[in-house]
Every structure is written in C-alpha cells, then in structure tokens.
Design a protein around this motif. Structure first.
Motif: not given
Ligand code: ZN
Ligand code: ZN
Ligand code: FE
Length: 772
Positions: A609-615, A629-637, A709-718
């Motif tokens: 999903v992180g790479r999907l954010f990037d794309a 790291d994570g800049q593309a996803a952050m800028q989308l947010e 439901i349990a969430l984990g992974g860097g995308c959930f810093q969004n």
C-alpha cells in the motif's frame, strides 16, 4: 586410588568481558565434552562455574576456557578453589543468573525537569542552583541517558566523575530532602560545567555566559550545536528563513520536517492548536516532540516543515534547554545532531568533528551521555497517546506481555529499527536506532545489543529476526544464533506488525490484521505491504492483499515513486502510460522498463500500500522525487482538506483469486486518470483515494468473520486514514486496535517478533535453527 577418590569439585570465577558473549553456552558444551558435571551462572559482572570430575579433566577444562573462549569474550582473571563435591550429580547445567529477577532493572527513563527544579533555576531565585543547567532531583532529570551499568547508583552513572560537595552530600543523605538519593545531584560548586566552543574547538565562554552567548548567536541566525540529554541537537532560529535554509543545506536535509522547541506552553499556543490531551503529552515527564496542527498565523517560517500542516513541537525539558530558550525567547528548530540518517552524536570530540561543517558554535558540558537517545515523537488521537518514535523519555520502560518463556532477543527489521529483549513477561524495547543503512548505524545497533544484554545481565535463549534474507539485522541474528548456539526464529514482517499490535493490547485473537506499510519480505518471495492476515489459534493466514504490481528496478523503485507509477500503469495496461511516463523518462527508458517488467528482471511484484501511495502521488504530481522516507504518502495526506469525509471513494473492489481476496486498484486508477483529465483538485483526488482504501479495508473486514481488527505498518501513521477507518469499522460493529505505546512503523517489528517466537516456543513446537 579408585576413580571415586579421584573425583574433585572446583569453583571457578571468570572475570572480564564474559557476559553476553556466549560464555555460558561455551562452558556448557566444553564441560559436557569432558564428561564433567556441575553448573554455570552469571552473577554481577562475572561468570561462576562449579565443575566436578576427574582432576585432569578439570585441568583441561580450565585450559580450554582460556584457549577457546568465544571471540567476543576477553578473560581477565580466573580464580579456582576446591570445594566439597556433590554426590549423585549427573549433569552440567546452565542456571538462571544469580541475580536474574533481582537484577530486573529498576531504571527509569529520562524525566523532564520538574516544576520545583525549574523554580530553583530561575535566575532571580536565591537558590544556589539559580541558573544552573544541571539541576535535578529525585523526581526529575537524566536517568537512562547517564546509566552505564545496573544497579542504578551514583557510581554506575556518568555522574561518578563528579564528587559531591558537602551541601549536595547532605541533601543526598537526608531522607527528608527532595534530593535524597538523587543520583544526578549536582550544584555549581561540584557538578558539570557548561562551555561554549567555536567550530575550531576554542573555548569562548563558560557557565551562564556560555548560555547568553549561544542565545545571542542563535538570534543572529547562527547554528548552535548543544549537548542535550540524549545527544547533540542543532538549534537555529525558527523565525529566520535564511538561517533554516542554511541548516537544511548543511545537514543535507532538503525537505524533511524539523522539530521545534518553543520557550513555553503559551508560545506553543500562539503557533499551534493545542488540545488538553496534547498538552498532557507535551508537558508530561517524557516531554516528547508532539505533532500539532500549525496555525496559519504562526511565526515559524514555512521551510521548517515545507507544505506540512503539522509541526513537531517540544517545550524545554532540561534546565539547559529552559535557560537557553528563556534567553532566545522565540521558537527554535531543535533537530538531532547528525547528518541525515546517521546516529545522533553524544561525545564532545565526536560532535566537533562530525558536526564541524554544520554548526557554528558548540554549547557543551562535561557530563558524559551513556548512550544516544533521540527525542521521542508522539501525538494524541482519540484521547490517547500514539508514540511514533520511542526513545528518550520512554526507553527503557518495560512493556508487559501475556507470555512467559525463554529470554528472547529480537533483532527487528531494517528501517526505523529497534531491538527487543524479553525477560519473563516484560519486554524492553531499545530506543529508536534508525535505518541500518550506514556503517555507523550498524555499529550503533551492535553496541545496543551488547549493551542491553550486559545491562540486564542475561544471555539470550531464543532469537528472532525478519524473514528478509538480506537485512543486516538478519545476518546479525544468524551470527548470534551461532555464537550462543540457540534457535533463531525468522518471522514474516507483516505477521510481526500484527502480532506487535495484538501483544501490546494483550489480545489473543481471533483477529483480522491489516498490515499496510512500505515493504516487507513475503513468504512467497514477493514484496508484501498491503496484507490482510487472519490470526486464529496462534496461526496467521493471508486472506487478502493488494493486487500486486512490478517495482521497476527493485530497491530503486522503493526510493523513486515515478518507477512505482510506471509499474502500476504497466500492470494496468493503461493508455496513459506513455503520456505520464514521458514527464520523467525517455521512450528508450520506458521500453527498457517494459521489458524488465515483462521478464521479471529486477522488477519484483509488490502488494504494498505504501508503494501504491507513492505511485498515486507521482501520477498526479504531488511528489515525484522524495528526499525522505514516507514523503510521498505524507504529501498526499497533507493535500486533504475539510471536505475529505464527504468526497466519496474511488472504486477498489475485492476480487477472489483462488483462496485469497485481492484489492483491485485498476478501476481506481482509471477513475484517478479521469479526474486528472477533468482537472479536479488535488484535495478531492487525494480524499477519494484515501476513502477507497478505507472502504476496501471495511469490505475485507466484513468477509473475515471476526470482530477484532488489528492495524499495523507505517501507513497507519496517516492520521486521516486511521481516523476514518476506525470510525467506519466501529460504526459497523468491529473492535479496532492499533499500536499506541509502540510505533505503527517498523519500530514495532522487534516487539512482534518476540510475541511470535515466544508463541512458537510455548506451544512446545520444535523451534528449528532456521524457521522459514
Ligand atoms: Zn526536580
Ligand atoms: Zn554540590
Ligand atoms: Fe513494515
């Protein structure tokens, strides 16, 4: 003389570097080979052995101890005495450390200066500690950052270099005094001293004068390196754009947001929105960087956190910070004293050389820092804390888990790494160690492993590492398994994310885990990162994932969203491929990329999903060339606005492929491209994209047939993604948990590895040397 009479028992004590180096397993093997019985155990700084058997075998045993000891060991002294033999002893045993349990570390994290100490250091106070930068008491001050050994005592801290004056000694010994047994106790007469140095290392001021001159330099736009609690920090006026720009250039950090320190809570309120929950974290004893919503009227210049609606803010948490900020009297950038991606400096001489090209002045002192501890990062969400980086103020607080078993050492992953050490039902997670990319970071990592084992005086009995064969941490795990002759469990990355979340919340399942991050090594050799894992009865099943697409150039695509975008468009056979790709790549490059993807050459498939954010960020031009790291996803947010909740969602249907559900992003991609042609706003496109992920998560939750439901992974810093997903899932009757005391990102991996390795062990499974 019969054999029985020839049997003797000796007690041997070995001193030197003998703990945490595989000494006990080595002794165990040697004793067994020689047919000796007895025991070995660690005790305060030494290894104690009792061996029993034929005299000449014991002599050979003693010789082999010196000659064949493990490479990490260095033996200073062996003392041997003969003792009464034990009748009927049949084997040689490794015993629990003599002080294991007793030596469970009673060590606190570093604590922000308390109100009483702040009152005392006021320049106008009549205290002998007025304006003294090393004031602390038994309620506050440095702890883990000065602890060199355990038990925590003046003599085992870096304060041992300072002999207490009579006044301090009186306070230290008086049970009625606030400084009774306060190990870092000090005053201007006996304690550490401040010195201001220029970039060449020349002394240009002492004590309060050093602070005033440093403050003046900051106001003049200079970059000042200060020796803080857990390491050096770089300080520059946050209201001075050219000064901030200079720091960016010198630190080689073009865009990544800088943390700030503001003089007090009132100044924080003028720059940021501050809720009661956020205030509690900001002004609490851990005093982390708190992520706050920036006010448009803030005096902080934009290049402190470019395009970012949030600011990471601290308030002074040590006397030095308070005295300095009182004089500077404006927000300052306060960022780790390092070059991008290197560990933080802790030593004066090291800082003068490593930061020579960055800082104009150095405000240093003579109290040594025992280990680097970055400032922690946290935020408030739904009335609770969420730790994004765990270091100063939190480490080494143990985290309780519902598991008991062998002493387990977990080596984490690769990025934002931490190490985990579980003793009984308590896990100590090391401070944030950063990415294991540089040689410096890797040596800091190895030092931390040795240090944790030494401080806690244990030898690991079980190891856990990532499944990725090429991670530096995996190689370390393999070495340690060899050195200690103990099992190594290789844990799949996304399982570790979910196990970490469940273990933190002490949940046993069944649960559906959504592990969304940048990348992790999958059990099928592809790059995972958009996983739906069902956890039941201690077993993980991958029930769904994002539709995979090729990462053109492998590692290169992880750093370059344009390549992820081309991979996505290629996989979808999109008509827009040429038009979009031509913004970045030549026709020849594109032909090469196409050939790579078709033949699978250096183009691993990824469900991330992180790479999907990037794309997506690259396709609509929000972020094409990230520098962190994570800049593309952050800028989308960051492009989201208040209308996001009502923007609707792109279609991302769940399709069946054999036994698993696949989130198919192809209809979404077509819809994004259509919206782009119609020149819809970035805020709208970003909102529909975020909402599509939320709806996809909800639809797999509906099908998984579990309530938790349990969430984990860097995308959930969004934070938008988390907030909306939690609200939708709660609304549909699900219970949701996500990491709180541990980070959602790979800082949690070591913790999850412990949970999984322990689980395998407890079930009495035969844990093989290399579990795949
Ligand atoms: Zn205090
Ligand atoms: Zn004193
Ligand atoms: Fe991860």
């Amino acid at each position: 003389m019969n054999d029985l009479e020839d049997i003797v028992r000796h007690s041997l004590t070995i001193r030197g570097t003998v703990q945490g180096v595989g000494m006990r397993p080595f002794i165990f093997r040697t004793a067994r080979e020689l047919g000796l019985t007895g025991l070995v155990r660690n005790a305060a700084g030494e290894v104690q052995i009792e061996v029993q058997g034929m005299q000449r075998r014991i002599a050979e045993f003693a010789a082999r101890l010196r000659g064949e000891a493990p490479p990490g060991a260095s033996i200073d002294a062996v003392t041997a005495t003969r003792i009464e033999q034990v009748y009927g002893e049949r084997e040689f045993k490794i015993l629990a450390s003599a002080a294991r349990g007793a030596r469970r570390p009673a060590i606190s994290p570093d604590l922000a200066t308390c109100a009483e100490c702040f009152t005392e250091i006021n320049r106008l106070s009549f205290s002998r500690r007025a304006a003294y930068a090393f004031t602390s008491c038994s309620h506050c001050g440095p702890r883990y950052s000065i602890a060199e050994d355990l038990p925590y005592d003046r003599a085992t801290t870096t304060m041992r270099a300072f002999a207490m004056c009579d006044s301090c000694a009186t306070e230290y010994c008086d049970p009625a005094d606030r400084r009774f047994h306060a190990q870092p106790i000090a005053c201007p007469r006996c304690g550490p001293e401040l010195t201001l140095l220029d970039a060449a290392g020349n002394r240009i001021g002492n004590g309060t004068q050093a602070i005033s001159r440093a403050a003046k330099a900051i106001a003049d736009g200079k970059i000042v390196a200060i020796k803080g609690v857990g390491g050096f920090q770089l300080i520059v006026d946050a209201t001075d754009a050219p000064a901030v720009a200079r720091l960016r250039t010198r630190k080689r950090r073009p865009h990544k947001p800088f943390a700030l320190m503001m003089p007090n809570v009132a100044s924080v309120r003028t720059c940021c929105h501050l809720s009661e929950d956020e205030l509690r974290i900001l002004a609490g004893p851990a005093a982390p960087i708190v992520i706050l919503r920036r006010r448009s009227t803030s005096c902080v210049v934009p290049n402190v956190a470019p395009e970012n609606p949030w600011l990471g803010v601290m308030i002074p948490y040590s006397p030095l910070h308070r005295l300095l900020l009182d004089e500077v009297d404006r927000p300052v950038v306060c960022t780790s004293g390092n070059l991008s991606d290197e560990p933080i400096c802790i030593d004066n001489r090291e800082a003068l050389s490593r930061l020579a090209d960055i800082a104009d002045l150095f405000l240093v002192h003579d109290r040594a820092i025992a280990r680097p501890l970055d400032d922690s990062i946290a935020r408030a969400s739904n009335g609770r804390i969420e730790i994004l980086r765990r270091a100063r103020g939190y480490t080494p607080l143990p985290i309780r888990i519902e598991s008991n078993g062998p002493i387990t050492l977990a080596l984490g992953a690769h990025q934002k790494n931490t190490i985990g050490l579980a003793i009984g039902g308590e896990v100590t997670l090391s401070q944030h160690l950063g990415d294991l990319q540089s040689a410096e970071a890797r040596s800091a990592y190895l030092r931390t492993i040795d240090e944790l084992l030494r401080l806690f005086d244990v030898v690991p009995e079980l190891l856990a590492c990532d499944l990725h064969p090429d991670y530096a941490s995996t190689a370390v795990g393999e070495d340690l398994a060899e050195r200690f002759a103990i099992p190594l469990v290789r844990v799949q990355h996304h399982r570790a994310h979910i196990a970490a979340c469940l273990a933190e919340h002490r949940l046993e399942g069944p649960a559906l885990g959504l592990a969304w991050d940048g990348t992790g090594y999958g059990t099928d050799g592809t790059v995972w990162g958009g996983e739906a894992l069902r956890f039941d009865g201690g077993e993980f099943t991958r029930i769904g994932h994002l539709k995979a697409f090729p990462l053109i150039g492998g590692e290169a695509a992880i750093r370059d969203p344009r390549r992820a975008a081309v991979g996505l468009l290629l996989e979808a056979a999109s008509n827009d491929l040429e038009a979009i790709s031509s913004r970045w790549f030549s026709a020849a490059d594109l032909r090469a990329f196409r050939a790579m993807a078709e033949r699978g050459l250096n183009s691993p498939l990824s469900s991330s999903v992180g790479r999907l954010f990037d794309a997506v960020a690259a396709i609509f031009g929000v972020c094409e060339r990230p520098t962190f790291d994570g800049q593309a996803a952050m800028q989308l947010e960051w492009t989201l606005d208040d209308g996001a909740d009502r923007a609707g969602a792109y279609p991302m249907p769940l399709s069946d492929s054999a036994a698993t559900f696949v989130f198919d992003w192809t209809p979404m991609l077509s819809a994004i491209l259509a919206d782009l042609r119609e020149r819809r706003s970035a805020a709208l496109i970003s909102a529909r994209f975020h909402n599509a992920l939320v709806e996809a998560a909800c639809s797999i939750a509906e099908r998984a047939g579990v309530e938790q439901i349990a969430l984990g992974g860097g995308c959930f810093q969004n934070s938008y993604l988390c907030r909306r997903l939690e609200a939708r899932l709660h609304g549909a009757g699900f219970r949701v948990c996500r990491p709180r005391q541990i980070p959602a990102n790979d800082g949690a991996i070591a913790f999850g590895q412990i949970a999984i390795a322990r689980n395998l062990w407890e079930k009495g499974r035969n844990v093989p040397r290399s579990t795949r």
